[in-house]
Write a protein that holds these residues in place. Sequence first.
Motif, mmCIF file in Angstrom:
data_model
loop_
_atom_site.group_PDB
_atom_site.id
_atom_site.type_symbol
_atom_site.label_atom_id
_atom_site.label_comp_id
_atom_site.label_asym_id
_atom_site.label_seq_id
_atom_site.Cartn_x
_atom_site.Cartn_y
_atom_site.Cartn_z
ATOM 1 N N MET A 1 3.917 51.438 -9.879
ATOM 2 C CA MET A 1 4.919 51.628 -8.851
ATOM 3 C C MET A 1 4.312 51.420 -7.472
ATOM 4 O O MET A 1 4.840 51.907 -6.490
ATOM 5 N N ASN A 2 3.257 50.690 -7.412
ATOM 6 C CA ASN A 2 2.549 50.503 -6.150
ATOM 7 C C ASN A 2 3.397 49.850 -5.071
ATOM 8 O O ASN A 2 3.261 50.178 -3.900
ATOM 9 N N ASN A 3 4.267 48.927 -5.433
ATOM 10 C CA ASN A 3 5.033 48.207 -4.420
ATOM 11 C C ASN A 3 6.460 48.735 -4.275
ATOM 12 O O ASN A 3 7.279 48.109 -3.622
ATOM 13 N N LEU A 4 6.754 49.904 -4.860
ATOM 14 C CA LEU A 4 8.057 50.532 -4.692
ATOM 15 C C LEU A 4 7.922 51.691 -3.701
ATOM 16 O O LEU A 4 6.871 52.330 -3.628
ATOM 17 N N PRO A 5 8.987 51.981 -2.970
ATOM 18 C CA PRO A 5 8.915 53.063 -1.977
ATOM 19 C C PRO A 5 8.604 54.420 -2.604
ATOM 20 O O PRO A 5 9.031 54.716 -3.718
ATOM 21 N N VAL A 15 16.001 50.356 -6.062
ATOM 22 C CA VAL A 15 16.273 50.261 -7.497
ATOM 23 C C VAL A 15 17.719 49.838 -7.753
ATOM 24 O O VAL A 15 17.968 48.903 -8.511
ATOM 25 N N ASN A 16 18.677 50.503 -7.103
ATOM 26 C CA ASN A 16 20.072 50.152 -7.354
ATOM 27 C C ASN A 16 20.406 48.732 -6.907
ATOM 28 O O ASN A 16 21.162 48.030 -7.580
ATOM 29 N N THR A 17 19.834 48.292 -5.816
ATOM 30 C CA THR A 17 20.068 46.916 -5.364
ATOM 31 C C THR A 17 19.516 45.923 -6.382
ATOM 32 O O THR A 17 20.190 44.952 -6.741
ATOM 33 N N LYS A 33 8.773 44.947 -12.689
ATOM 34 C CA LYS A 33 8.086 45.538 -11.527
ATOM 35 C C LYS A 33 6.832 46.306 -11.920
ATOM 36 O O LYS A 33 6.159 46.872 -11.057
ATOM 37 N N ASP A 34 6.519 46.328 -13.214
ATOM 38 C CA ASP A 34 5.383 47.094 -13.726
ATOM 39 C C ASP A 34 5.464 48.539 -13.223
ATOM 40 O O ASP A 34 4.507 49.088 -12.692
ATOM 41 N N ALA A 35 6.658 49.120 -13.398
ATOM 42 C CA ALA A 35 6.924 50.470 -12.917
ATOM 43 C C ALA A 35 7.119 51.414 -14.095
ATOM 44 O O ALA A 35 7.534 51.008 -15.174
#
Length: 59
Positions: A1-5, A15-17, A33-35
């Motif tokens: 989750m490195n590139n997610l807020p 995420v919803n977008t 997203k490798d999340a």
Amino acid sequence: MNNLPKDPVMLLSVVNTNLRDFYSNLDEFCKAKDADKQEIIEKLKMIEYTYDEEKNQFV
């Protein structure tokens, strides 16, 4: 989750977008997203949002 807020409200928006525009479900989004799916679910639960599979969004 490195590139997610890190902020839950910003994460919700991103995420919803992405779910609306690019992915048919949360699993596909997480894989692309490798999340960590559970981490996203828990973070959004903090602001009282849960994933609705039928709507393919957090509500």
